[in-house]
Design a protein around this motif. Structure first.
Motif, PDB file in Angstrom:
ATOM      1  N   GLN A 154       0.787  -1.132  -0.043  1.00  0.00           N
ATOM      2  CA  GLN A 154       0.200   0.051   0.365  1.00  0.00           C
ATOM      3  C   GLN A 154       0.781   0.869  -0.498  1.00  0.00           C
ATOM      4  OE1 GLN A 154      -2.760  -1.049   3.499  1.00  0.00           O
ATOM      5  NE2 GLN A 154      -4.324  -1.683   2.178  1.00  0.00           N
ATOM      6  N   ALA A 155       2.342   0.809   0.743  1.00  0.00           N
ATOM      7  CA  ALA A 155       2.700   2.512   1.154  1.00  0.00           C
ATOM      8  C   ALA A 155       3.562   2.702  -0.096  1.00  0.00           C
ATOM      9  CB  ALA A 155       4.044   2.127   2.360  1.00  0.00           C
ATOM     10  N   LYS A 156       4.032   1.206  -1.141  1.00  0.00           N
ATOM     11  CA  LYS A 156       4.513   1.551  -2.908  1.00  0.00           C
ATOM     12  C   LYS A 156       3.461   2.379  -3.296  1.00  0.00           C
ATOM     13  CE  LYS A 156       7.962  -2.244  -1.796  1.00  0.00           C
ATOM     14  NZ  LYS A 156       8.596  -3.388  -2.089  1.00  0.00           N
ATOM     15  N   LYS A 157       2.295   2.199  -2.921  1.00  0.00           N
ATOM     16  CA  LYS A 157       0.947   2.510  -4.626  1.00  0.00           C
ATOM     17  C   LYS A 157       1.067   3.964  -4.118  1.00  0.00           C
ATOM     18  CE  LYS A 157      -2.183   2.232  -7.097  1.00  0.00           C
ATOM     19  NZ  LYS A 157      -2.081   2.016  -8.605  1.00  0.00           N
ATOM     20  N   LEU A 158       0.970   3.993  -2.490  1.00  0.00           N
ATOM     21  CA  LEU A 158       0.628   5.741  -2.595  1.00  0.00           C
ATOM     22  C   LEU A 158       2.260   6.361  -3.297  1.00  0.00           C
ATOM     23  CD1 LEU A 158      -0.402   5.921   1.315  1.00  0.00           C
ATOM     24  CD2 LEU A 158      -2.049   5.902  -0.950  1.00  0.00           C
ATOM     25  N   LYS A 159       3.303   6.177  -2.834  1.00  0.00           N
ATOM     26  CA  LYS A 159       4.455   6.984  -3.525  1.00  0.00           C
ATOM     27  C   LYS A 159       4.131   6.606  -5.661  1.00  0.00           C
ATOM     28  CE  LYS A 159       8.611   8.212  -3.748  1.00  0.00           C
ATOM     29  NZ  LYS A 159       8.253   9.581  -3.698  1.00  0.00           N
ATOM     30  N   GLU A 160       3.820   5.624  -5.786  1.00  0.00           N
ATOM     31  CA  GLU A 160       3.505   5.319  -7.532  1.00  0.00           C
ATOM     32  C   GLU A 160       1.964   6.498  -7.794  1.00  0.00           C
ATOM     33  OE1 GLU A 160       2.038   1.365  -8.086  1.00  0.00           O
ATOM     34  OE2 GLU A 160       4.121   1.283  -7.284  1.00  0.00           O
ATOM     35  N   LEU A 161       1.552   7.095  -6.630  1.00  0.00           N
ATOM     36  CA  LEU A 161       0.406   7.786  -6.737  1.00  0.00           C
ATOM     37  C   LEU A 161       0.937   9.274  -6.310  1.00  0.00           C
ATOM     38  CD1 LEU A 161      -2.465   6.472  -5.901  1.00  0.00           C
ATOM     39  CD2 LEU A 161      -2.545   6.631  -7.761  1.00  0.00           C
ATOM     40  N   LEU A 193       5.078   4.035  10.449  1.00  0.00           N
ATOM     41  CA  LEU A 193       6.407   5.015   9.541  1.00  0.00           C
ATOM     42  C   LEU A 193       7.499   4.732   8.965  1.00  0.00           C
ATOM     43  CD1 LEU A 193       6.345   7.356  13.115  1.00  0.00           C
ATOM     44  CD2 LEU A 193       5.720   8.493  10.877  1.00  0.00           C
ATOM     45  N   TYR A 194       8.407   3.324   9.453  1.00  0.00           N
ATOM     46  CA  TYR A 194       9.412   2.590   8.876  1.00  0.00           C
ATOM     47  C   TYR A 194       8.466   2.037   7.464  1.00  0.00           C
ATOM     48  CZ  TYR A 194      11.385   2.660  13.825  1.00  0.00           C
ATOM     49  OH  TYR A 194      12.065   2.934  14.629  1.00  0.00           O
ATOM     50  N   ILE A 195       7.672   1.548   7.420  1.00  0.00           N
ATOM     51  CA  ILE A 195       7.155   1.134   6.185  1.00  0.00           C
ATOM     52  C   ILE A 195       6.187   2.175   5.038  1.00  0.00           C
ATOM     53  CG2 ILE A 195       5.324   0.510   4.920  1.00  0.00           C
ATOM     54  CD1 ILE A 195       4.992  -1.936   6.779  1.00  0.00           C
ATOM     55  N   ALA A 196       6.196   3.013   5.309  1.00  0.00           N
ATOM     56  CA  ALA A 196       6.253   4.677   4.823  1.00  0.00           C
ATOM     57  C   ALA A 196       7.321   4.849   4.399  1.00  0.00           C
ATOM     58  CB  ALA A 196       5.217   6.010   5.653  1.00  0.00           C
ATOM     59  N   ARG A 197       8.335   5.024   5.140  1.00  0.00           N
ATOM     60  CA  ARG A 197       9.539   5.586   4.685  1.00  0.00           C
ATOM     61  C   ARG A 197      10.196   4.936   3.617  1.00  0.00           C
ATOM     62  NH1 ARG A 197      11.624  10.147   5.678  1.00  0.00           N
ATOM     63  NH2 ARG A 197      12.118  10.961   7.348  1.00  0.00           N
ATOM     64  N   ASP A 198      10.294   3.135   3.764  1.00  0.00           N
ATOM     65  CA  ASP A 198      11.198   2.538   2.849  1.00  0.00           C
ATOM     66  C   ASP A 198       9.983   2.630   1.904  1.00  0.00           C
ATOM     67  OD1 ASP A 198      12.397   1.468   5.135  1.00  0.00           O
ATOM     68  OD2 ASP A 198      11.694  -0.265   5.056  1.00  0.00           O
ATOM     69  N   ALA A 199       9.391   3.073   1.823  1.00  0.00           N
ATOM     70  CA  ALA A 199       8.527   3.785   0.629  1.00  0.00           C
ATOM     71  C   ALA A 199       8.764   4.256  -0.160  1.00  0.00           C
ATOM     72  CB  ALA A 199       7.162   2.997   0.450  1.00  0.00           C
ATOM     73  N   GLY A 200       9.623   5.351   0.264  1.00  0.00           N
ATOM     74  CA  GLY A 200      10.083   6.464   0.110  1.00  0.00           C
ATOM     75  C   GLY A 200       9.060   7.884   0.151  1.00  0.00           C
ATOM     76  N   LEU A 201       8.265   7.660   0.611  1.00  0.00           N
ATOM     77  CA  LEU A 201       7.614   8.487   1.650  1.00  0.00           C
ATOM     78  C   LEU A 201       7.617   9.520   1.927  1.00  0.00           C
ATOM     79  CD1 LEU A 201       3.913   6.008   1.759  1.00  0.00           C
ATOM     80  CD2 LEU A 201       4.409   8.376   0.311  1.00  0.00           C
ATOM     81  N   GLU A 202       7.203  10.945   2.296  1.00  0.00           N
ATOM     82  CA  GLU A 202       8.099  11.717   3.485  1.00  0.00           C
ATOM     83  C   GLU A 202       7.108  11.341   4.628  1.00  0.00           C
ATOM     84  OE1 GLU A 202       8.042  15.932   2.143  1.00  0.00           O
ATOM     85  OE2 GLU A 202       9.514  15.466   0.980  1.00  0.00           O
ATOM     86  N   LEU A 203       7.843  11.988   6.339  1.00  0.00           N
ATOM     87  CA  LEU A 203       7.176  11.484   6.931  1.00  0.00           C
ATOM     88  C   LEU A 203       6.739  12.952   7.047  1.00  0.00           C
ATOM     89  CD1 LEU A 203       9.051   8.887   9.199  1.00  0.00           C
ATOM     90  CD2 LEU A 203       6.984   8.504   7.406  1.00  0.00           C
ATOM     91  N   CYS A 204       5.385  12.623   7.870  1.00  0.00           N
ATOM     92  CA  CYS A 204       4.465  13.496   8.697  1.00  0.00           C
ATOM     93  C   CYS A 204       4.276  12.945  10.547  1.00  0.00           C
ATOM     94  CB  CYS A 204       2.899  14.081   8.390  1.00  0.00           C
ATOM     95  SG  CYS A 204       2.887  15.224   9.160  1.00  0.00           S
ATOM     96  N   THR A 205       4.784  13.324  11.634  1.00  0.00           N
ATOM     97  CA  THR A 205       4.395  12.121  12.849  1.00  0.00           C
ATOM     98  C   THR A 205       4.997  13.290  13.928  1.00  0.00           C
ATOM     99  OG1 THR A 205       4.632  10.215  13.806  1.00  0.00           O
ATOM    100  CG2 THR A 205       6.601  11.477  12.425  1.00  0.00           C
ATOM    101  N   GLY A 206       3.816  13.725  15.215  1.00  0.00           N
ATOM    102  CA  GLY A 206       4.537  14.181  15.981  1.00  0.00           C
ATOM    103  C   GLY A 206       3.280  13.419  17.114  1.00  0.00           C
ATOM    104  N   GLY A 207       2.061  14.498  17.223  1.00  0.00           N
ATOM    105  CA  GLY A 207       1.462  13.866  18.692  1.00  0.00           C
ATOM    106  C   GLY A 207       0.728  15.173  19.199  1.00  0.00           C
ATOM    107  N   ILE A 208       0.110  14.707  20.212  1.00  0.00           N
ATOM    108  CA  ILE A 208      -0.736  15.493  20.880  1.00  0.00           C
ATOM    109  C   ILE A 208      -0.566  16.044  22.564  1.00  0.00           C
ATOM    110  CG2 ILE A 208      -2.995  15.641  21.974  1.00  0.00           C
ATOM    111  CD1 ILE A 208      -3.628  13.791  19.836  1.00  0.00           C
ATOM    112  N   ILE A 209      -0.192  17.012  22.780  1.00  0.00           N
ATOM    113  CA  ILE A 209       0.156  17.364  24.008  1.00  0.00           C
ATOM    114  C   ILE A 209      -1.077  17.623  24.821  1.00  0.00           C
ATOM    115  CG2 ILE A 209       2.317  17.885  23.521  1.00  0.00           C
ATOM    116  CD1 ILE A 209       1.820  20.787  23.401  1.00  0.00           C
ATOM    117  N   GLY A 210      -1.256  17.794  26.412  1.00  0.00           N
ATOM    118  CA  GLY A 210      -2.115  17.910  26.880  1.00  0.00           C
ATOM    119  C   GLY A 210      -2.985  17.416  27.495  1.00  0.00           C
ATOM    120  N   LEU A 211      -2.535  15.987  27.798  1.00  0.00           N
ATOM    121  CA  LEU A 211      -3.260  14.479  27.986  1.00  0.00           C
ATOM    122  C   LEU A 211      -2.391  13.910  28.590  1.00  0.00           C
ATOM    123  CD1 LEU A 211      -1.776  12.211  24.480  1.00  0.00           C
ATOM    124  CD2 LEU A 211      -3.736  13.583  24.811  1.00  0.00           C
TER     125      LEU A 211
END
Length: 325
Positions: A154-161, A193-211
């Motif tokens: 799936q990650a590779k398909k997103l990269k192809e698109l 995240l590792y799967i997305a990176r391996d497929a060549g996609l840039e990463l967006c990650t983070g979180g929520i503060i105040g939990l």
């Protein structure tokens, strides 16, 4: 060494390419409140030096809403909680194209497709791919996705698109995660995240503060993000949703919010650091201070389950503080 000298020393480490250590980050995170303004100014200088004056403006489209199988305790879309939020499945591609065209006209640089599920089924994934292709053909805006757990295929398909960036938040620190979610693990999120990176996609990650996390746990999250070196970090500030376990959670102090954004900037000088959900309700200025304290991105025109500032209001705010969209 004075706090002033320590902040300058850390800033010089960033400018020289050496980078700050985890010990440095911990000390910056625990500066006295009276020094937070200076920390913020130093983070702003790093932002300008590495990223210029441009603010990355993004719009979201929640293409599959509510009834998610996961029990994330902050989330109004979890099927575990009765939050009264409406539910819908994937819309026709034409509807999404119209919204993407609107986002582009309003000045959005990127358009993120978000779906509330654990992972896409083969049939749903095919529908999402069709939506992406239609946006590529008819709109020409940078497409990003947040679709839950991915397979390598799936990650590779997103990269192809030509999907530019994949969002998958860590949500909180590893030491806090099991208190926030029990239906999957912190390691599950890292794996995607590792799967997305391996497929060549840039990463967006983070979180929520105040939990309800400690300052030490916010530092833990920041340090984990630094090891991933994502192209984009998205930091949400909790908006308690009635019906969820965190509905009575108290707000973070503004100084704690500034600490997080500023120290993440020291750790990740080249990344887009985006003020995401909660900026309109938790901040008095909709993000003006944070855009001068390390942040260089915003999400405009609403979030997954709640509204946000009108895009023109945000564009005016960016211009007011001397930045560009």
């Amino acid at each position: 060494m004075s706090m002033h000298d320590f902040i300058k020393e850390c800033q010089e480490k960033v400018f020289s390419g050496t980078g700050i250590s985890s010990d440095d980050a911990e000390k910056l995170f625990n500066l006295p409140d009276k020094d937070i303004g200076e920390l913020a100014r130093a983070a702003n200088q790093i932002t300008r030096d590495f990223n210029g004056n441009r603010v990355d403006v993004e719009q979201l489209n929640n293409i599959k809403k509510n009834a998610c199988s996961e029990d994330c305790s902050f989330c109004g879309q979890s099927a575990f909680f009765n939050t009264g939020i409406d539910t819908y499945q994937l819309p026709p591609a034409e509807e999404v194209v119209i919204k993407a065209e609107k986002a582009k006209k309003e000045g959005a640089e990127s358009y993120c497709l978000v779906a509330a599920w654990r992972e896409p089924s083969p049939r749903d994934f095919e529908k999402v791919c069709n939506i992406i292709q239609e946006i590529n053909d008819k709109v020409g805006i940078s497409v990003e996705c947040s679709l839950g757990f991915l397979t390598p295929v799936q990650a590779k398909k997103l990269k192809e698109l030509k999907v530019k960036r994949y969002n998958h938040n860590l949500e909180t620190s590893k030491s806090k995660f099991s208190e926030i979610c029990t239906t999957h693990t912190y390691e599950d999120r890292l794996k995607t995240l590792y799967i997305a990176r391996d497929a060549g996609l840039e990463l967006c990650t983070g979180g929520i503060i105040g939990l309800g996390e400690t300052r030490k746990q916010r530092l833990e999250l920041a340090l984990e993000l630094a090891t991933l070196y994502p192209e984009e970090v998205t930091i949400n500030i909790l908006v308690p949703v009635p019906g969820t376990p965190l509905e009575l959670q108290t707000k973070l102090e503004n100084t704690e919010i500034v600490r997080m954004f500023s120290v993440v900037r020291f750790l990740l000088p080249e990344s887009v650091i985006k003020i995401s959900g909660g900026r309109e309700t938790n901040l008095n200025d909709s993000g003006e201070e944070l855009l001068q304290s390390g942040a260089n991105g915003i999400i405009t025109s609403g979030y997954l389950t709640m509204g946000g500032n009108d895009s023109q209001k945000d564009m005016n705010m960016i211009k007011k503080i001397g930045l560009e969209a």
